[in-house]
Design an enzyme around this catalytic site. Structure first.
Site, PDB file in Angstrom:
ATOM      1  N   PRO A  34      43.678  33.744  47.347  1.00 32.25           N
ATOM      2  CG  PRO A  34      45.764  34.487  48.002  1.00 32.25           C
ATOM      3  CD  PRO A  34      44.954  34.179  46.787  1.00 32.25           C
ATOM      4  CG  ASN A  35      43.338  34.510  53.152  1.00 29.83           C
ATOM      5  OD1 ASN A  35      43.314  33.497  53.843  1.00 29.83           O
ATOM      6  ND2 ASN A  35      44.438  35.205  52.951  1.00 29.83           N
ATOM      7  NE  ARG A  42      38.314  36.559  60.875  1.00 27.12           N
ATOM      8  CZ  ARG A  42      39.589  36.650  61.219  1.00 27.12           C
ATOM      9  NH1 ARG A  42      40.427  35.679  60.945  1.00 27.12           N
ATOM     10  NH2 ARG A  42      40.047  37.722  61.831  1.00 27.12           N
ATOM     11  CE1 TYR A  47      38.541  42.516  51.067  1.00 23.47           C
ATOM     12  CE2 TYR A  47      38.687  41.508  53.246  1.00 23.47           C
ATOM     13  CZ  TYR A  47      39.289  42.125  52.161  1.00 23.47           C
ATOM     14  OH  TYR A  47      40.642  42.341  52.163  1.00 23.47           O
ATOM     15  CG  ASN A  98      39.607  39.446  44.242  1.00 27.74           C
ATOM     16  OD1 ASN A  98      40.780  39.710  44.539  1.00 27.74           O
ATOM     17  ND2 ASN A  98      38.595  39.820  45.003  1.00 27.74           N
ATOM     18  CB  ALA A 101      47.325  39.160  49.519  1.00 24.55           C
ATOM     19  CG  HIS A 104      48.459  43.783  46.699  1.00 26.19           C
ATOM     20  ND1 HIS A 104      47.821  44.725  45.935  1.00 26.19           N
ATOM     21  CD2 HIS A 104      47.507  43.293  47.560  1.00 26.19           C
ATOM     22  CE1 HIS A 104      46.553  44.816  46.320  1.00 26.19           C
ATOM     23  NE2 HIS A 104      46.345  43.951  47.297  1.00 26.19           N
ATOM     24  CG  ASP A 111      56.040  36.411  34.441  1.00 23.27           C
ATOM     25  OD1 ASP A 111      55.955  37.625  34.184  1.00 23.27           O
ATOM     26  OD2 ASP A 111      57.049  35.893  34.946  1.00 23.27           O
ATOM     27  CD  GLU A 122      44.130  43.948  39.312  1.00 25.18           C
ATOM     28  OE1 GLU A 122      44.653  44.472  38.291  1.00 25.18           O
ATOM     29  OE2 GLU A 122      44.569  44.101  40.460  1.00 25.18           O
ATOM     30  CG  HIS A 124      41.299  44.404  43.799  1.00 23.41           C
ATOM     31  ND1 HIS A 124      41.982  43.336  44.341  1.00 23.41           N
ATOM     32  CD2 HIS A 124      42.039  44.842  42.755  1.00 23.41           C
ATOM     33  CE1 HIS A 124      43.091  43.148  43.647  1.00 23.41           C
ATOM     34  NE2 HIS A 124      43.149  44.035  42.680  1.00 23.41           N
ATOM     35  CB  SER A 126      38.130  46.378  49.672  1.00 23.78           C
ATOM     36  OG  SER A 126      39.427  45.925  49.308  1.00 23.78           O
ATOM     37  NE  ARG A 131      41.489  47.168  52.794  1.00 25.50           N
ATOM     38  CZ  ARG A 131      41.448  45.833  52.689  1.00 25.50           C
ATOM     39  NH1 ARG A 131      41.048  45.265  51.555  1.00 25.50           N
ATOM     40  NH2 ARG A 131      41.806  45.077  53.712  1.00 25.50           N
ATOM     41  NE  ARG A 135      44.942  45.654  52.352  1.00 19.37           N
ATOM     42  CZ  ARG A 135      45.034  44.354  52.665  1.00 19.37           C
ATOM     43  NH1 ARG A 135      45.018  43.442  51.713  1.00 19.37           N
ATOM     44  NH2 ARG A 135      45.119  43.962  53.920  1.00 19.37           N
TER      45      ARG A 135
END
Ligand code: CA2
Length: 167
Positions: A34-35, A42, A47, A98, A101, A104, A111, A122, A124, A126, A131, A135
């Site tokens: 997401p995002n 932004r 990022y 990635n 959110a 977390h 699963d 995995e 990330h 940032s 942070r 997170r």
């Protein structure tokens, strides 16, 4: 004493070359949550300014040099990410994820990843440990082969290299 008889042996017929069947390499699934479709638009101080489209292009180029195939997907929806993880069980050679959110919070993504017998990295962008405290915990790290965090978008390339080293 009888001499061993010498039998004439017919020359062997030349074997027909078997039809060449090229094995199709299973792709590495590169999944963004997401995002992450907003990358480059932004929060560049967190990022960077690279868009998701540019990351996917960069990942495809890196994969080519590593001799890997990739398939890139992004979704803002947990279930859709899970569908792709399930698809990767049979169709993929590895997963770079990635989960945004959801990393977390999502037991469901945990699963789904736990069912895989292929390497999972995995990523990330940032450094989540610099942070907010929320997170600092990832639901998916325990079922990942490895974690890359805080290195910016180069993390995706490094994840592909990690997958390659595990194949
Ligand atoms: O650092 C990462 O890659 C994250 O997975 C990014 C997630 C965040 O929730 C994780 O804690 C760490 C958020 C992605 C949101 O991406 C945006 C990009 C541009 C503008 C706004 C959000």
């Amino acid at each position: 004493m009888a001499r061993p008889s010498s039998k004439a042996v017919a020359p062997k017929a030349k074997a027909k070359p078997a039809a060449k069947i090229k094995a199709v390499a299973k792709p590495v699934y590169v999944l963004n949550g997401p995002n992450l479709n907003l990358l480059g638009q932004r929060e560049p101080h967190i990022y960077g300014s690279t868009t998701l489209a540019a990351i996917e292009k960069q990942v495809a180029a890196r994969a080519k040099t590593l001799g890997l195939a990739v398939i890139c997907h992004q979704s803002n929806h947990e279930g859709e990410l899970i569908d792709w993880i399930q698809e990767a069980r049979t169709m993929g050679s590895g997963v770079v994820i990635n989960a945004g959110a959801y990393s977390h919070t999502s037991i469901s993504i945990h699963d789904a990843l736990a069912t895989l017998d292929i390497p999972v990295i995995e990523v990330h962008i940032s450094n989540v440990y610099k942070r907010e405290a929320f997170r600092h915990h990832s639901m998916i790290s325990p079922v990942a082969t490895g974690v890359i965090c805080g290195l910016g978008v180069v993390g995706y390339d490094l994840a592909l290299e990690a997958i390659k080293s595990k194949l």
